[in-house]
Design an enzyme around this catalytic site. Structure first.
Site, PDB file in Angstrom:
ATOM      1  CE1 TYR A 150      -4.156   2.825   1.497  1.00 39.16           C
ATOM      2  CE2 TYR A 150      -1.903   3.232   3.334  1.00 39.16           C
ATOM      3  CZ  TYR A 150      -3.327   2.844   2.236  1.00 39.16           C
ATOM      4  OH  TYR A 150      -3.754   4.462   2.844  1.00 39.16           O
ATOM      5  CE  LYS A 154      -3.360   4.944  -0.370  1.00 40.05           C
ATOM      6  NZ  LYS A 154      -4.277   5.856  -0.969  1.00 40.05           N
TER       7      LYS A 154
END
Ligand SMILES: NC(=O)c1ccc[n+]([C@@H]2O[C@H](COP(=O)([O-])OP(=O)(O)OC[C@H]3O[C@@H](n4cnc5c(N)ncnc54)[C@H](O)[C@@H]3O)[C@@H](O)[C@H]2O)c1
Length: 260
Positions: A150, A154
């Site tokens: 993740y 990002k």
């Protein structure tokens, strides 16, 4: 001259942050399109917003170019997209050790590639309307706080924001990111169940000794999407109560000053 209805598209809008963003953008747009993969949650979200003509729901998977194409086709008759908020996102494995290749691909697809796909899907409107993109990144894209796949996605999303800003600036398109720190939403349910004190415990790491709310994030999105931010593009604005500014406890250890 034809005047078009001004549309804001918010992905992941059935979630807590997405819903707050949709509500915040309602006053400055004619139509708010709430996009989510979860049809039931989307209906509840729009009901909580009070319904009304300004809100339109669309069930779509933002990782699928076909799903996005059908959405752009449906929106064509309604107006022009002036604001695109890429908010859909989720984190799976918490450590690199627990990350499988499948999880890596899923997190990259949802948290990074989807923003590229949605941007391309609405590129024509954004050019015509000199619109703006706001990508919901995370402090996880700026430093290591767990959830590796993740976080890498990002970090990529923050870079994609700059790529759009630099290449599309000549068309008047602005692109900015918002990087929230901890925000109490349904995404924290499992962690809050494992440790009911989790939100109290995290506060010590935040300069303001509190965590951001969904409204704090929505206010930043509203600002970046507005004319007030007309000269701002390619930036990542942390909405993190000072988390990424530094750590008072560490500053105390380093300096041995009682003032931290
Ligand atoms: N909550 C936090 O602490 C926090 C911190 C930093 C960043 N963020 C970011 O903020 C954004 C919103 O987070 P949240 O906490 O409101 O999460 P949430 O889980 O409440 O909402 C996310 C929404 O995205 C939707 N979604 C998931 N996959 C989708 C897909 N393929 N297509 C369309 N919709 C899809 C979900 O159905 C859900 O409604 C995310 O990008 C998240 O990474 C959250």
């Amino acid at each position: 001259m034809t005047t078009h209805k001004r549309i804001a598209v918010v992905t992941g809008a059935a979630g807590d942050i997405g819903r707050a963003i949709a509500a915040r953008l309602a006053a400055s747009h004619d139509i708010i399109v709430l996009v989510d993969i979860d049809a039931g949650a989307l209906e509840s979200a729009v009901a909580a917003l009070g319904g009304g003509a300004a809100y339109v729901t669309m069930v779509a998977d933002v990782t699928s170019a076909d799903s996005l194409k059908s959405m752009t086709d449906q929106l064509e008759a309604r107006g022009k997209v002036v604001t695109l908020v890429n908010n859909a996102g989720a984190a799976r494995a918490v450590s690199l050790h627990d990350t499988t290749p499948e999880i890596w691909r899923m997190d990259s697809s949802l948290n990074l590639e989807a923003a590229f796909l949605t941007f391309r899907a609405f590129e024509r409107d954004l050019k015509e309307m000199q619109g703006s993109v706001v990508n919901i990144a995370s402090v996880n894209g700026m430093a290591v706080f767990g959830h590796p796949a993740y976080s890498a996605a990002k970090a990529g999303l923050i870079h994609l924001t700059k790529l759009i800003a630099v290449e599309y600036g000549k068309f008047g398109i602005r692109a900015n990111a918002v990087a929230p720190g901890t925000v109490r939403t349904q995404a924290w349910e499992a962690r809050a169940e494992a440790n009911p004190n989790v939100f109290e415990e995290v506060k010590r790491w935040y300069a303001l000794r509190r965590i951001a709310t969904t409204h704090d994030v929505a206010n930043a999105v509203h600002f970046l999407a507005s004319d007030q931010a007309a000269a701002i593009t390619g930036v990542c604005l942390p909405v993190d109560c000072g988390l990424t500014a530094g750590q008072a406890e560490l500053a105390h250890t380093f300096s041995q000053s009682e003032h931290y």
